[in-house]
Design a protein around this motif. Structure first.
Motif, PDB file in Angstrom:
ATOM      1  N   ASN A  79     -50.836 -38.592  -1.669  1.00 14.68           N
ATOM      2  CA  ASN A  79     -49.963 -37.438  -1.534  1.00 14.68           C
ATOM      3  C   ASN A  79     -48.674 -37.512  -1.736  1.00 14.68           C
ATOM      4  N   ASN A  80     -47.933 -36.508  -2.512  1.00 15.05           N
ATOM      5  CA  ASN A  80     -46.541 -36.271  -2.635  1.00 15.05           C
ATOM      6  C   ASN A  80     -46.409 -34.868  -2.241  1.00 15.05           C
ATOM      7  N   ARG A  81     -46.120 -34.605  -1.056  1.00 15.07           N
ATOM      8  CA  ARG A  81     -45.664 -33.467  -0.416  1.00 15.07           C
ATOM      9  C   ARG A  81     -44.568 -33.491   0.247  1.00 15.07           C
ATOM     10  N   GLN A  82     -43.476 -33.504  -0.264  1.00 12.94           N
ATOM     11  CA  GLN A  82     -42.293 -33.747   0.534  1.00 12.94           C
ATOM     12  C   GLN A  82     -41.703 -32.460   1.090  1.00 12.94           C
ATOM     13  N   ALA A  83     -41.185 -32.628   2.066  1.00 14.38           N
ATOM     14  CA  ALA A  83     -40.190 -31.645   2.756  1.00 14.38           C
ATOM     15  C   ALA A  83     -39.868 -30.395   1.933  1.00 14.38           C
ATOM     16  N   LEU A  84     -40.042 -29.161   2.158  1.00 14.05           N
ATOM     17  CA  LEU A  84     -39.407 -27.940   1.567  1.00 14.05           C
ATOM     18  C   LEU A  84     -39.570 -27.717   0.131  1.00 14.05           C
ATOM     19  N   THR A  85     -40.851 -28.541  -0.161  1.00 17.46           N
ATOM     20  CA  THR A  85     -41.175 -28.295  -1.608  1.00 17.46           C
ATOM     21  C   THR A  85     -42.099 -27.052  -1.790  1.00 17.46           C
ATOM     22  N   ARG A 205     -27.542 -30.645   5.373  1.00 19.69           N
ATOM     23  CA  ARG A 205     -28.114 -31.789   4.579  1.00 19.69           C
ATOM     24  C   ARG A 205     -28.532 -31.597   3.210  1.00 19.69           C
ATOM     25  N   THR A 206     -28.459 -32.350   2.384  1.00 21.05           N
ATOM     26  CA  THR A 206     -28.680 -32.355   0.637  1.00 21.05           C
ATOM     27  C   THR A 206     -29.789 -33.456   0.333  1.00 21.05           C
ATOM     28  N   ALA A 211     -29.518 -30.162  -3.507  1.00 20.09           N
ATOM     29  CA  ALA A 211     -30.145 -29.070  -2.885  1.00 20.09           C
ATOM     30  C   ALA A 211     -29.802 -28.997  -1.296  1.00 20.09           C
ATOM     31  N   ARG A 212     -29.232 -27.839  -0.668  1.00 21.46           N
ATOM     32  CA  ARG A 212     -29.306 -27.942   0.812  1.00 21.46           C
ATOM     33  C   ARG A 212     -30.636 -27.688   1.420  1.00 21.46           C
ATOM     34  N   PHE A 213     -30.661 -28.332   2.686  1.00 19.25           N
ATOM     35  CA  PHE A 213     -32.060 -28.059   3.541  1.00 19.25           C
ATOM     36  C   PHE A 213     -32.136 -26.587   3.630  1.00 19.25           C
ATOM     37  N   LEU A 217     -35.289 -24.423   2.740  1.00 21.49           N
ATOM     38  CA  LEU A 217     -36.333 -23.886   3.821  1.00 21.49           C
ATOM     39  C   LEU A 217     -36.335 -22.123   3.573  1.00 21.49           C
ATOM     40  N   GLU A 218     -35.135 -21.724   3.264  1.00 20.31           N
ATOM     41  CA  GLU A 218     -35.321 -20.088   2.816  1.00 20.31           C
ATOM     42  C   GLU A 218     -35.961 -19.855   1.619  1.00 20.31           C
ATOM     43  N   ARG A 219     -35.949 -20.753   0.557  1.00 16.52           N
ATOM     44  CA  ARG A 219     -36.472 -20.672  -0.728  1.00 16.52           C
ATOM     45  C   ARG A 219     -37.981 -20.633  -0.638  1.00 16.52           C
ATOM     46  N   ILE A 220     -38.473 -21.616   0.443  1.00 20.22           N
ATOM     47  CA  ILE A 220     -40.074 -21.867   0.281  1.00 20.22           C
ATOM     48  C   ILE A 220     -40.395 -20.701   1.418  1.00 20.22           C
ATOM     49  N   GLY A 221     -39.569 -19.923   1.959  1.00 21.80           N
ATOM     50  CA  GLY A 221     -40.051 -18.813   2.988  1.00 21.80           C
ATOM     51  C   GLY A 221     -40.510 -18.954   4.452  1.00 21.80           C
TER      52      GLY A 221
END
Ligand code: GLV
Ligand code: MN
Ligand code: MN
Length: 464
Positions: A79-85, A205-206, A211-213, A217-221
């Motif tokens: 898997n490649n399911r990195q945080a906030l993707t 954190r970037t 990209a800012r954490f 987080l907001e972008r992925i809802g």
């Protein structure tokens, strides 16, 4: 100092050094204090139903692991399911739908941590929390993280199926950004929950692309409404694959994790001078890539000198501008040093700084250090550990005590709640690799131990 003498502190100036956290009074009780084995109160003794017959559904757990692994596939079966993707978001939606199907109420906090709650019979009691993480490394396996979350879900499914109630609520948690590969440090959101990192600091954190954490987080809802942490937790249990070879080599079913080693991530920036690789005379070069290579070897030698109870490697490196015919003008790379002994981590850190500064001076490079991640070795709660051991015994599984080599959300949770971890073997000890593998039987055995430890702590409600 013996390897399990965990007194002392990591010595370092830094941005991510954990704050000293005072456990709130409500969070300082041990596992047993929440569920004492009283002679007079049958409700708090091991319930007769918590016997060998209380088991999770192995096929259902395995199917959920395989279904989750379809989201964010890697290139080699992992898997490649990195945080906030976007894939992280998709995985969260699938987990949410599974929790809804079990009648759980879901709340998400401002760090995107997801808590799926099954109420207990006594509304005044704090929850027993159980879970891990759904994010993965860029070349991650199918089990590092998801096993702990989906085994927790399987506990709820099994309780629902059997029509069993518990006194404490049970909350499954999916912690945001455990891996720390896209946004350092690892275990970031459990760290905010436990009060070791500030929310705003975490939001800032970037990733490597800037990209800012908080923005991602907001972008992925998945920015929730709930405050992060600050509430009582009766106990926290995390099941994880071992990520090392000890259980498989010794043919042991279950790892009872008593301690976890600490780490320092030291990010180094070397500044040289970009120049033509063909026409610049060798004596005139100020080569940041050469400095990085020499410091990489140094980090390896330092860890080797502290073996066997220390490890170290450069796992992240970038050179700029990364063009074949330009001498690198800049290198940024991160050393990961770990040990169960905080004094050894501090010593390795000091040796690295001294040696790397000398290398930079010899090569005419500028050098800058930043502590990109740090946590102390941890000791888990003795009563929760005993509960795991007792569960393994009751179920007839072989078990041994382990020190976790990897970091886990349970490390931060141990600061605010009685905590323990369970491990299952993984093939060849391989992890952070798409070929990471476990057997269905290993998953089921360890999930059964988790089931018993959690249910005994939450207290099964008797029908009589
Ligand atoms: C977390 O995965 C770690 O690096 O230990
Ligand atoms: Mn993990
Ligand atoms: Mn991991």
């Amino acid at each position: 100092m013996g390897i399990l003498d965990l007194s002392g502190a990591i010595k370092s100036e830094n941005v991510t050094k954990p704050k000293n956290v005072t456990k709130p009074e409500t969070m300082t009780k041990t596992c047993d204090a929440y569920n004492p084995k009283s002679e007079t109160d049958p409700m708090t003794q091991t319930h007769p139903m918590i016997g060998r017959n209380l088991r999770i559904d192995s096929d259902r757990l395995w199917q959920s692991l395989m279904d989750m692994a379809k989201i964010g596939p890697g290139v080699a079966g992992g898997n490649n399911r990195q945080a906030l993707t976007d894939d992280d978001s998709t995985a969260r939606h699938l987990f949410q739908s599974w929790c809804a199907a079990e009648g759980l109420s879901l709340h998400t906090d401002k760090m995107g941590n997801m808590f799926a709650r099954r109420e207990g019979s006594d509304a005044s009691l704090p929850p027993v929390m159980v879970g891990s993480h759904l994010d993965t490394q860029p070349t991650g396996g199918k089990y590092d993280g998801p096993l702990g979350v989906l085994a927790a879900l399987e506990i709820i499914r099994s309780l629902n199926e059997a029509g069993l109630a518990t006194r404490h609520p049970i909350e499954i948690v999916n912690w945001t950004n455990e891996e720390g590969c896209r946004f350092a440090p690892p275990m970031m959101a459990s760290g905010v929950f436990a009060g070791v990192h500030d929310l705003d600091w975490a939001y800032d954190r970037t990733d490597a692309a800037g990209a800012r954490f908080g923005d991602e987080l907001e972008r992925i809802g998945w920015v929730g409404d709930a405050a992060v942490g600050g509430r009582p937790v009766a106990a926290f249990f995390e099941l994880h694959i071992e990520q090392g070879p000890i259980l498989e080599d010794s043919k042991t079913d279950i790892g009872v994790v008593t301690h976890g080693q600490g780490l320092n991530w030291i990010r180094v920036t070397l500044t040289g001078k970009e120049a033509h690789t063909g026409s610049t005379p060798m004596p005139s070069r100020v080569n940041a890539g050469l400095g990085m290579a020499q410091i990489t070897v140094l980090a390896h030698q330092i860890a080797l000198a502290h073996a066997p109870y220390a490890v170290g490697a450069v796992g992240h490196c970038e050179i700029f501008p990364n063009s074949t015919n330009i001498i690198p003008g800049k290198a940024i790379f991160t050393i990961d040093f770990r040990s169960p002994d905080p004094a050894v981590i501090a010593a390795m850190h000091d040796e690295l700084r001294t040696g790397a500064s000398a290398i930079a001076k010899t090569l005419g490079l500028g050098i800058d250090f930043e502590l990109a991640g740090a946590f102390d070795p941890v000791a888990f709660d003795p009563a929760c550990i005993d509960r795991v051991r007792a569960a393994a015994d009751r179920l007839g599984y072989s078990h041994m005590d382990l020190v976790s080599g990897a970091g886990h959300d349970a490390f931060w949770m141990s600061r605010v709640a009685p905590t323990a971890m369970i491990m299952c073997p993984c093939v060849d000890g391989l992890s952070h690799n798409e070929a990471e593998e476990i057997s269905q039987d290993w998953a089921a055995a360890s999930a059964n131990v988790l089931f018993h430890a959690v249910v005994e702590t939450a207290g099964l409600v008797s029908d009589d």
